[in-house]
Design a protein around this motif. Structure first.
Motif, PDB file in Angstrom:
ATOM      1  N   VAL A 156       0.842  -1.194   0.000  1.00  0.00           N
ATOM      2  CA  VAL A 156       0.000   0.000   0.000  1.00  0.00           C
ATOM      3  C   VAL A 156       0.875   1.241   0.000  1.00  0.00           C
ATOM      4  O   VAL A 156       1.897   1.296   0.692  1.00  0.00           O
ATOM      5  N   SER A 170      -0.825   0.806  -9.417  1.00  0.00           N
ATOM      6  CA  SER A 170      -2.014  -0.018  -9.164  1.00  0.00           C
ATOM      7  C   SER A 170      -1.974  -1.290 -10.004  1.00  0.00           C
ATOM      8  O   SER A 170      -2.586  -2.294  -9.651  1.00  0.00           O
ATOM      9  N   TYR A 175      -1.899  -0.837  -3.594  1.00  0.00           N
ATOM     10  CA  TYR A 175      -3.128  -0.170  -3.208  1.00  0.00           C
ATOM     11  C   TYR A 175      -2.813   1.258  -2.780  1.00  0.00           C
ATOM     12  O   TYR A 175      -1.664   1.587  -2.482  1.00  0.00           O
ATOM     13  N   LYS A 201      -8.469  -0.893  -5.626  1.00  0.00           N
ATOM     14  CA  LYS A 201      -7.159  -0.618  -5.028  1.00  0.00           C
ATOM     15  C   LYS A 201      -7.240   0.485  -3.973  1.00  0.00           C
ATOM     16  O   LYS A 201      -6.228   1.078  -3.605  1.00  0.00           O
ATOM     17  N   ASN A 251     -10.973  -4.788   0.180  1.00  0.00           N
ATOM     18  CA  ASN A 251      -9.655  -4.547  -0.410  1.00  0.00           C
ATOM     19  C   ASN A 251      -8.550  -4.754   0.617  1.00  0.00           C
ATOM     20  O   ASN A 251      -7.500  -5.344   0.310  1.00  0.00           O
TER      21      ASN A 251
END
Length: 263
Positions: A156, A170, A175, A201, A251
């Motif tokens: 992330v 992405s 994410y 995402k 997610n």
């Protein structure tokens, strides 16, 4: 639909006196899980303790670019095998407060890059996703993540300067996490880029105790305020709050597969 706060520094001294109340309040407010990122190895014992005490709390092991001088891979290795240590980071690059002296600046950037790359390789070795902090360093961060095949574990982008330049990540298993900044009056850049982030995402965070969302700016940020982030995102994307909660929670569970909340 419950919400997951994917980034809150519950091990910070600002929560020292009432962390139990902070966590319980968050649970009462519909926060399903909280992830404590690793910023400085000295804070890992407290993060581990909180994760062991609360089924809903998890942690990560890593070193923030501001704390590069405290980097010790051997220490990170002792925590990463813990069943509730679910990521490596937060690591990354931050060029916002570089030294003014050109030689010192170059040395600092070189050190940040070295430690960032080391943590990417560590994440690949242990097969854990990355929590990546990027500030005023989009080009170098993107290049390093792609050159070192970080998509193998993904992760992330927790702080990414609302940089459209980073959106192609992405497609590399990364994410994008949105926090309280989205509620700020001067957050036009993030508001503009939000609809461009692929919905599959998108995750949410507080980054507590920092960056408290409006209308609570000036007070300590807490996981319960993830609700305010979700509400603002729902307004911008013309979705219901329950839709955003469901989407971002699903997610988060895809990215951090160890999340196993017992409701």
């Amino acid at each position: 639909m419950p919400i997951i706060d994917t980034h809150c520094h519950l091990d910070n001294i600002q929560y020292q006196d009432d962390v139990d109340t902070v966590i319980q309040t968050a649970l009462n407010e519909g926060i399903e899980a909280i992830l404590i990122p690793g910023a400085d190895p000295k804070d890992l014992p407290r993060a581990k303790m909180l994760a062991e005490k609360y089924p809903e709390v998890y942690f990560a092991a890593g070193v923030h670019p501001y704390d590069c001088e405290n980097y010790d891979l051997d220490i990170l290795k002792t925590y990463i095998t813990h069943p509730k240590c679910i990521a490596v980071g937060e690591c990354g690059l931050d060029y916002f407060r570089l030294p003014e002296d050109e030689i010192e600046k170059a040395e600092n950037i070189a050190l940040q890059k070295k430690i960032f790359i080391d943590q990417i390789n560590f994440a690949k070795d242990v097969k854990k996703p990355l929590i990546v902090h990027i500030r005023d360093a989009s080009d170098d961060s993107k290049t390093i993540l792609m050159q070192h095949n970080a998509k193998e574990v993904g992760g992330v982008l927790h702080c990414f300067n609302a940089s459209e330049h980073l959106l192609p990540l992405s497609e590399h298993n990364f994410y994008f996490s949105v926090g309280g900044v989205i509620t700020f009056k001067n957050a036009k850049k993030l508001v503009d880029i939000l609809p461009k982030i692929p919905l599959n995402k998108l995750i949410v965070e507080t980054d507590g105790p920092y960056l408290t969302p409006h209308p609570f700016r000036g007070t300590r940020n807490e996981p319960k305020y993830t609700n305010n982030v979700v509400t603002k995102i729902s307004e911008i994307l013309s979705m219901s709050k329950s839709e955003v909660s469901k989407l971002t929670t699903e997610n988060a569970k895809k990215l951090f597969k160890e999340f196993d909340i017992k409701n």
